[in-house]
Design an enzyme around this catalytic site. Structure first.
Site, PDB file in Angstrom:
ATOM      1  N   GLY A 100       0.729  -1.122   0.135  1.00 37.83           N
ATOM      2  CA  GLY A 100      -0.135  -0.002  -0.135  1.00 37.83           C
ATOM      3  C   GLY A 100       0.905   1.209   0.040  1.00 37.83           C
ATOM      4  O   GLY A 100       1.929   1.306  -0.003  1.00 37.83           O
ATOM      5  N   GLY A 102       2.647   3.675   1.516  1.00 35.57           N
ATOM      6  CA  GLY A 102       3.174   3.647   2.898  1.00 35.57           C
ATOM      7  C   GLY A 102       3.425   5.488   3.111  1.00 35.57           C
ATOM      8  O   GLY A 102       3.821   5.745   4.415  1.00 35.57           O
ATOM      9  N   ARG A 103       3.685   5.907   2.079  1.00 28.79           N
ATOM     10  CA  ARG A 103       4.168   7.313   2.231  1.00 28.79           C
ATOM     11  C   ARG A 103       3.678   8.237   1.078  1.00 28.79           C
ATOM     12  O   ARG A 103       4.345   9.527   0.746  1.00 28.79           O
ATOM     13  CB  ARG A 103       5.696   7.552   2.347  1.00 28.79           C
ATOM     14  N   LYS A 122       4.393  12.549  -2.042  1.00 27.75           N
ATOM     15  CA  LYS A 122       5.239  11.538  -2.040  1.00 27.75           C
ATOM     16  C   LYS A 122       5.913  11.859  -0.676  1.00 27.75           C
ATOM     17  O   LYS A 122       6.804  13.042  -0.739  1.00 27.75           O
ATOM     18  CB  LYS A 122       6.009  10.849  -2.877  1.00 27.75           C
ATOM     19  N   ASP A 269       4.342  -4.366  -7.134  1.00 31.38           N
ATOM     20  CA  ASP A 269       3.727  -2.980  -6.691  1.00 31.38           C
ATOM     21  C   ASP A 269       4.212  -1.943  -7.152  1.00 31.38           C
ATOM     22  O   ASP A 269       3.759  -0.796  -7.009  1.00 31.38           O
ATOM     23  CB  ASP A 269       3.829  -3.148  -4.962  1.00 31.38           C
ATOM     24  N   ASP A 279       7.407   5.018  -9.711  1.00 25.08           N
ATOM     25  CA  ASP A 279       8.396   4.960  -8.450  1.00 25.08           C
ATOM     26  C   ASP A 279       9.863   4.930  -8.783  1.00 25.08           C
ATOM     27  O   ASP A 279      10.504   3.702  -8.951  1.00 25.08           O
ATOM     28  CB  ASP A 279       7.863   3.353  -7.731  1.00 25.08           C
TER      29      ASP A 279
HETATM   30  P1  AMP Z   1       9.085   0.974  -2.570  1.00 29.09           P
HETATM   31  O1  AMP Z   1      10.326  -0.159  -2.537  1.00 29.09           O
HETATM   32  O2  AMP Z   1       9.657   2.342  -2.489  1.00 29.09           O
HETATM   33  O3  AMP Z   1       8.288   1.059  -3.953  1.00 29.09           O
HETATM   34  O4  AMP Z   1       8.240   0.664  -1.543  1.00 29.09           O
HETATM   35  C1  AMP Z   1       7.807  -0.512  -1.011  1.00 29.09           C
HETATM   36  C2  AMP Z   1       6.748  -0.421  -0.024  1.00 29.09           C
HETATM   37  O5  AMP Z   1       7.150   0.416   1.202  1.00 29.09           O
HETATM   38  C3  AMP Z   1       5.505   0.613  -0.451  1.00 29.09           C
HETATM   39  O6  AMP Z   1       4.274  -0.122   0.100  1.00 29.09           O
HETATM   40  C4  AMP Z   1       6.036   1.914   0.027  1.00 29.09           C
HETATM   41  O7  AMP Z   1       4.670   2.717   0.213  1.00 29.09           O
HETATM   42  C5  AMP Z   1       6.514   1.631   1.400  1.00 29.09           C
HETATM   43  N1  AMP Z   1       7.580   2.376   1.911  1.00 29.09           N
HETATM   44  C6  AMP Z   1       8.746   2.933   1.259  1.00 29.09           C
HETATM   45  N2  AMP Z   1       9.426   3.828   1.957  1.00 29.09           N
HETATM   46  C7  AMP Z   1       8.444   3.929   3.078  1.00 29.09           C
HETATM   47  C8  AMP Z   1       8.414   5.019   4.271  1.00 29.09           C
HETATM   48  N3  AMP Z   1       9.432   5.866   4.306  1.00 29.09           N
HETATM   49  N4  AMP Z   1       7.473   5.081   5.133  1.00 29.09           N
HETATM   50  C9  AMP Z   1       6.445   4.296   4.853  1.00 29.09           C
HETATM   51  N5  AMP Z   1       6.372   3.466   3.917  1.00 29.09           N
HETATM   52  C10 AMP Z   1       7.185   3.191   2.921  1.00 29.09           C
HETATM   53 MG    MG Z   2       6.590   1.330  -4.663  1.00 32.87          MG
END
Ligand code: AMP
Ligand code: MG
Length: 518
Positions: A100, A102-103, A122, A269, A279
């Protein structure tokens, strides 16, 4: 500022009934309402005026305090309800369950000139999907996402866009190298924009939970708004939908291969259902042409997401999407046929893309050989991809090929006899092949220059902009932003960016390899 607000996504998809912003499993819902976190001292550093115009926001309006507050989550546009999206995903080949936003927090949907855009922040704070992390983003990764998404757009690569880059004014703790040395960094927020931020994982999550009703609902919504040409919901059109996603995904990856972009984290994702590059994390641009290269240090061991493997991973991810769609299709054969076609199409599209890079606009049975030979030769010694292809357009029977591409070799002094012989042989075949073409050299140069960019966002360039921005100097962000608006143009006054990665950047953190920390 007056925006034409629409709420199609939230109106037509199920909301999480829980209103609290607590981390949890969210079931039977496509999103959760959540408010961005107010920040200490917001400051807009850069705005993409092209993107603002697309949303009907004027240049003047982007300088207002309201705009600054809006794109940093400090004020909510009237009558809108921000939300975070629920999705799951396969990460590095393994099922990771619920992930989901997350940020990321979606602010609203804007309709302008027959286009519908979702605007999302973001790094704007925690959501129910933040798991163990803080919901924030740091300046370095935000500069990289901001510059790269707009650069990709101007390269003609399908991508999500960026509207603004801002500092939050808050400090964010990060262990940048994952080596047990966390430090505070400047927090930042990118506002990014796309017709949809739905990912393969948005569909996978419902199937994993046996929730066929919501799966069907989301697919119907997606077809209605993003693939309207497919018509009414039916099994047949779900297959067509999958086929379209497959084609768009392949199209996007062929573009990546053409410009030398390595995404770095092709988890499901991070795969857009619209076939957009999404992303921008530990991505990178090839300097030396190398099928085995990945910018992502987290992927060091298996190099799953290396340059040469991107087309295969696209297919692997599409298999996961096929599994996710199976419950509403209930037939394996048509899904397999679509996946099989991806492989066939990849071969032909990839061949034609490489032909165009070489200035070949007719087809010859020996082309595949010529191209494979080129790819092998390019990898004998570190040879800059961008410089090589850009300079190649000037090749004629009077210009010794090797001389023409000299600038692309990272270690010109030590070119071995074997390498020079191989290149000379390749140029002989290339010259013969060019004689079968009908275009004049001028026309060929023009066509080659339209597919071989002169300027790409090399990692060291971003890193220079990041280092300066960290010191409060944002001029380089703007310089690169402007440069990359015309990546195929000569821009002789900006020639300094048409150069190999400098040696100081070879092993510098951020310039060659990156971790996922952001
Ligand atoms: P990513 O590898 O950046 O695509 O992130 C994978 C997952 O981790 C996604 O669900 C992001 O929303 C979550 N995520 C990455 N960095 C953060 C953060 N600093 N805080 C909260 N969720 C994060
Ligand atoms: Mg992502």
């Amino acid at each position: 500022m007056k925006l034409s607000i629409k709420n199609k996504f939230t109106e037509e998809n199920p909301a999480d009934p829980v209103a609290e912003n607590t981390r949890r499993q969210v079931e039977n819902a496509a999103y959760s309402y959540v408010l961005p976190k107010k920040t200490a001292n917001p400051k807009v550093l850069h705005v993409s005026l092209e993107m603002a115009t697309e949303l009907s926001i004027s240049a003047k309006e982007t300088t207002s305090e309201f705009f600054q507050d809006m794109v940093t989550g400090n004020q909510i546009y009237p009558n809108t309800k921000p939300y975070a999206m629920c999705y799951a995903g396969h990460q590095f080949g393994n099922w990771a369950g619920q992930l989901g936003d997350g940020r990321a927090i979606n602010l609203f949907e804007v309709e302008h000139q027959d286009k519908n855009w979702k605007v999302q922040l973001k790094g704007a704070g925690e959501t129910p999907y933040s798991r163990t992390a803080d919901g924030l983003a740091v300046l370095r990764s935000s500069v990289r996402e901001y510059l790269c998404s707009e650069a990709m757009f101007h390269l003609g690569v399908p991508t999500t866009r960026a509207l603004s880059l801002s500092l939050s004014g808050d400090a964010v703790l990060r262990d940048m190298l994952y080596d047990g040395h966390p430090a505070y960094e400047k927090g930042a927020i990118v506002s990014r924009v796309a017709p949809s931020f739905l990912r393969f994982g948005s569909f996978e999550i419902f199937t994993a939970r046996g929730d066929t009703k919501n799966l069907k609902g989301l697919v119907d919504y997606t077809i209605k708004h993003h693939f309207p040409q497919l018509g009414e919901a039916s099994k047949e059109n779900y297959i067509q939908f999958f086929k379209e996603v497959t084609e768009r995904t392949l199209e996007m990856i062929i573009h990546w291969q053409r410009v030398g972009f390595v995404h770095g984290v092709m988890n499901t994702d991070n795969m857009s259902i619209l076939g957009l590059t999404i992303d921008f994390g530990p991505y990178g641009w090839l300097e030396g042409f190398d099928f085995g290269w990945t910018p992502n240090t987290t992927d060091n061991q298996h190099k799953r997401y290396r340059y040469g493997n991107q087309p295969n991973i696209g297919l692997w991810n599409l298999y996961q999407l096929a599994n996710a769609l199976y419950p509403i299709i209930e037939e394996v054969a048509p899904l397999e046929a679509v996946l099989h076609q991806y492989k066939i199409d990849f071969e032909s599209k990839s061949l034609n893309m490489m032909r165009a890079k070489l200035g070949l606009f007719t087809e010859d049975p020996a082309d595949l050989n010529l191209i494979q030979n080129l790819e092998d030769t390019l990898q004998l010694t570190e040879t800059d991809m961008t410089l090589f292809f850009r300079n190649l357009s000037r090749f004629t029977s009077e210009t010794p090929g090797l001389k023409l591409i000299e600038a692309a070799f990272y270690d010109l002094e030590n070119l071995s006899k074997e390498v020079t012989t191989r290149w000379n042989l390749w140029f002989v075949t290339y010259e013969e092949r060019l004689q079968k073409e009908t275009l004049s050299q001028e026309e060929r140069i023009q066509k080659m220059n339209a597919v071989n960019p002169k300027y790409v966002l090399r990692n060291y360039m971003s890193q220079m902009a990041i280092d300066a921005a960290d010191e409060g100097d944002y001029a380089l962000i703007d310089e690169l932003f402007q440069l990359l608006k015309n990546p195929y143009s000569e821009q002789p006054e900006k020639e300094k960016w048409f150069a190999k990665r400098p040696e100081w950047a070879r092993d510098k953190v951020g310039c060659s390899r990156l971790s996922c920390s952001s």
